[in-house]
Design an enzyme around this catalytic site. Structure first.
Site, PDB file in Angstrom:
ATOM      1  N   ASP A   1       1.711   4.043 -32.277  1.00  0.00           N
ATOM      2  CA  ASP A   1       2.135   2.927 -31.420  1.00  0.00           C
ATOM      3  C   ASP A   1       2.761   3.402 -30.117  1.00  0.00           C
ATOM      4  O   ASP A   1       3.619   2.720 -29.544  1.00  0.00           O
ATOM      5  CB  ASP A   1       3.114   2.000 -32.158  1.00  0.00           C
ATOM      6  CG  ASP A   1       2.555   1.518 -33.478  1.00  0.00           C
ATOM      7  OD1 ASP A   1       1.347   1.234 -33.518  1.00  0.00           O
ATOM      8  OD2 ASP A   1       3.307   1.445 -34.458  1.00  0.00           O
TER       9      ASP A   1
ATOM     10  N   GLY B   1      -3.743  -0.176 -35.428  1.00  0.00           N
ATOM     11  CA  GLY B   1      -4.455  -0.838 -34.345  1.00  0.00           C
ATOM     12  C   GLY B   1      -3.933  -0.450 -32.988  1.00  0.00           C
ATOM     13  O   GLY B   1      -2.854   0.110 -32.859  1.00  0.00           O
ATOM     14  N   HIS B   2      -4.753  -0.695 -31.997  1.00  0.00           N
ATOM     15  CA  HIS B   2      -4.337  -0.515 -30.612  1.00  0.00           C
ATOM     16  C   HIS B   2      -4.307  -1.888 -29.965  1.00  0.00           C
ATOM     17  O   HIS B   2      -5.199  -2.695 -30.213  1.00  0.00           O
ATOM     18  CB  HIS B   2      -5.360   0.296 -29.824  1.00  0.00           C
ATOM     19  CG  HIS B   2      -5.534   1.676 -30.306  1.00  0.00           C
ATOM     20  ND1 HIS B   2      -4.510   2.571 -30.377  1.00  0.00           N
ATOM     21  CD2 HIS B   2      -6.633   2.337 -30.709  1.00  0.00           C
ATOM     22  CE1 HIS B   2      -4.976   3.717 -30.814  1.00  0.00           C
ATOM     23  NE2 HIS B   2      -6.263   3.603 -31.034  1.00  0.00           N
TER      24      HIS B   2
ATOM     25  N   GLY C   1       3.713  -0.751 -17.420  1.00  0.00           N
ATOM     26  CA  GLY C   1       3.259  -2.101 -17.758  1.00  0.00           C
ATOM     27  C   GLY C   1       2.063  -1.975 -18.681  1.00  0.00           C
ATOM     28  O   GLY C   1       1.494  -0.894 -18.818  1.00  0.00           O
TER      29      GLY C   1
HETATM   30  P1  GDP Z   1      -1.244   2.573 -29.785  1.00  0.00           P
HETATM   31  O1  GDP Z   1      -1.598   2.360 -31.203  1.00  0.00           O
HETATM   32  O2  GDP Z   1      -0.702   3.942 -29.516  1.00  0.00           O
HETATM   33  O3  GDP Z   1      -2.352   2.222 -28.843  1.00  0.00           O
HETATM   34  O4  GDP Z   1      -0.053   1.595 -29.447  1.00  0.00           O
HETATM   35  P2  GDP Z   1       0.050   0.001 -29.651  1.00  0.00           P
HETATM   36  O5  GDP Z   1      -1.070  -0.639 -28.958  1.00  0.00           O
HETATM   37  O6  GDP Z   1       0.245  -0.325 -31.063  1.00  0.00           O
HETATM   38  O7  GDP Z   1       1.462  -0.295 -28.972  1.00  0.00           O
HETATM   39  C1  GDP Z   1       1.672  -0.194 -27.646  1.00  0.00           C
HETATM   40  C2  GDP Z   1       2.114  -1.554 -27.125  1.00  0.00           C
HETATM   41  O8  GDP Z   1       2.712  -1.365 -25.881  1.00  0.00           O
HETATM   42  C3  GDP Z   1       0.980  -2.512 -26.877  1.00  0.00           C
HETATM   43  O9  GDP Z   1       1.436  -3.819 -27.090  1.00  0.00           O
HETATM   44  C4  GDP Z   1       0.632  -2.294 -25.404  1.00  0.00           C
HETATM   45  O10 GDP Z   1       0.042  -3.412 -24.766  1.00  0.00           O
HETATM   46  C5  GDP Z   1       1.983  -2.035 -24.855  1.00  0.00           C
HETATM   47  N1  GDP Z   1       2.053  -1.128 -23.720  1.00  0.00           N
HETATM   48  C6  GDP Z   1       1.385   0.043 -23.510  1.00  0.00           C
HETATM   49  N2  GDP Z   1       1.847   0.631 -22.396  1.00  0.00           N
HETATM   50  C7  GDP Z   1       2.817  -0.179 -21.904  1.00  0.00           C
HETATM   51  C8  GDP Z   1       3.715  -0.095 -20.797  1.00  0.00           C
HETATM   52  O11 GDP Z   1       3.717   0.867 -20.031  1.00  0.00           O
HETATM   53  N3  GDP Z   1       4.615  -1.133 -20.655  1.00  0.00           N
HETATM   54  C9  GDP Z   1       4.669  -2.180 -21.494  1.00  0.00           C
HETATM   55  N4  GDP Z   1       5.573  -3.135 -21.273  1.00  0.00           N
HETATM   56  N5  GDP Z   1       3.868  -2.284 -22.563  1.00  0.00           N
HETATM   57  C10 GDP Z   1       2.962  -1.302 -22.755  1.00  0.00           C
END
Ligand code: GDP
Length: 427
Positions: free
Chosen positions: A12, A39-40, A415
């Site tokens: 995450d 999930g992503h 973001g």
């Molecule tokens: P992953 O499994 O590593 O891809 O991570 P996740 O998708 O589970 O969690 C990352 C969360 O942070 C998601 O809701 C993304 O949309 C959000 N996200 C990623 N980069 C940023 C960022 O720079 N700022 C903010 N506010 N949210 C972000």
């Protein structure tokens, strides 16, 4: 040119967003391990999506999305996921599935559920997607390769043999209904027909692509601390989360992986059981969880609230080292803009001694965080495009962490969107 995008921590970290951003300049994106258990979250011009199986490049028309041999392939979930993005007007992606990937069987999912029930409160927090039983069977050599779905005689014989074994467990250990071999065979025929259009010799395809100079992204799931060898065993996942495994799980030479982008989040979060040294609780944790990520830190697959903590330099230094990091992508920095002061975990105290080396699990359970508090920047940094335009305290936070972990932070994400990225050249 092959690049890997992997996580330094518990998952995450924002790998999906970084992959989606880098996919603009890539030709091929490959999932090389894991399954539909994590999930992503990706936010782009088509909307907000939670992907579990497809690589994060599927939203571009120019990319090929690949499920490598190292993945636990859940065919119905893959089909649903393809349908769910096409239904939301994303152009039908080009998808290839390795003929050597193995198939998550319905009984893997059941075994995961039954085992969680049996362990009750002592469970490891499995997502019950069948991943641990799947990989157990793969290495016990009773898994089903995609290629085997197309070998009818072999398939019939193997289904009969494996069902006999599984039914001993179902009957005598879990006291559950037995698997019907004929029904299972029908299910596998259905899987075969659904997956047929996508099946390919992925390793050979990637060999040609590498020779043609294509840009290939290997997309990791979870992070170093969930690796079965180098993570917080046994609270780990069942396939390697390391970039090195990308070579195996995609079928390419290890020396072709030229860039390893390790994603670190500006604070910590974790799901499931296990020691989490910099964890915070109560209102402090609730506020970070509420503000975190994009719309809160809740699991993309499970909806479970994530455990929250301050940035952990000890875990991240270790996490980056095991990945073989060439670049760090530092994400979700914008979320910290509300804090007056930001604690950072700079060491672990274990039995009265302070260390910055990440220990094995039993010692980790005893570790207490050594915190250093840095001043906050108290403003919204979203929309900033140049590193120099970030507030001084914000840059100091990034540079302090860079020094502690010892790997260059070349990307800062401020973001959730594709364009919310600041590239930082190394001085
Ligand atoms: P992953 O499994 O590593 O891809 O991570 P996740 O998708 O589970 O969690 C990352 C969360 O942070 C998601 O809701 C993304 O949309 C959000 N996200 C990623 N980069 C940023 C960022 O720079 N700022 C903010 N506010 N949210 C972000």
């Amino acid at each position: 040119m092959v690049k890997a995008v992997v996580g330094a921590n518990w998952g995450d970290e924002g790998k999906g967003k970084i992959t989606d951003t880098l996919a603009e300049e890539a030709d091929i994106i490959v999932r090389f391990q894991g399954g539909a258990n994590a999930g992503h979250t990706i936010v782009n011009n088509y909307g907000k999506f939670a992907l579990h199986t497809l690589p994060s490049g599927v939203f571009y028309g120019h990319t090929t999305s690949i499920i490598g041999n190292g993945v636990a392939l859940n065919i119905p979930i893959l089909m649903d996921e393809i349908a769910s993005i096409v239904n939301r007007n994303v152009p039908k992606p080009k998808i290839l599935v390795s003929d050597r990937a193995q198939v998550v069987m319905p009984y893997h999912v059941l075994l995961d559920q039954y085992e969680e029930e049996r362990l009750a409160g002592k469970s490891f927090g499995s997502t019950k997607s069948g991943i641990a039983p799947f990989y157990s069977d793969k290495y016990a050599k009773i898994g089903f390769q995609v290629s085997e779905l197309f070998e009818e005689a072999l398939l019939r014989e193997k289904v009969a043999r494996v069902v006999e074994m599984k039914n001993v467990l179902f009957e005598h250990f879990y006291h559950k209904p037995l698997i019907d071999a004929a029904e299972l065979l029908d299910t596998l025929h259905d899987y075969r027909d659904k997956i047929a259009p996508y099946v390919c010799d992925v390793s050979a395809f990637l060999d040609t692509a590498i020779k043609e100079g294509k840009t290939i992204l290997l997309e990791g799931q979870l992070g170093t601390l969930k690796d079965p060898d180098h993570g917080i065993y046994p609270m780990v996942t069942s396939s390697s989360t390391l970039a090195a495994y990308g070579a195996i799980g995609a079928g390419i030479p290890p020396y072709e992986i030229k860039q390893i982008i390790t994603v670190c989040k500006a604070y910590s979060s974790a799901v499931g059981a296990g020691a989490f040294v910099s964890e915070i609780f109560g209102e402090e944790a609730d506020e970070l969880r509420r503000r975190g990520g994009d719309g809160g830190e809740f699991g993309a697959t499970t909806g479970r609230p994530r455990r929250m903590g301050w940035f952990d330099c000890v875990a991240s230094k270790y996490g980056c080292r095991l990945q073989g990091t060439t670049d760090v992508a530092f994400t979700v920095l914008d979320v910290l803009g509300y804090l007056d002061e930001i604690p950072v975990c700079v060491g672990y105290e274990i039995d009265g001694e302070v260390t910055t080396d990440f220990p094995t699990t039993a010692k980790l359970e005893k570790a207490k965080p050594v915190l250093k508090t840095l001043p906050g920047w108290k403003c919204d940094i979203r929309g900033i495009k140049n590193y120099e335009d970030l507030p001084q305290n914000c840059r100091d936070y990034v540079e302090f962490i860079e020094e502690q972990i010892g790997y260059p932070i070349t990307m800062v994400s401020n973001g959730p969107g594709r364009e919310d990225i600041i590239y930082r050249s190394q001085s």
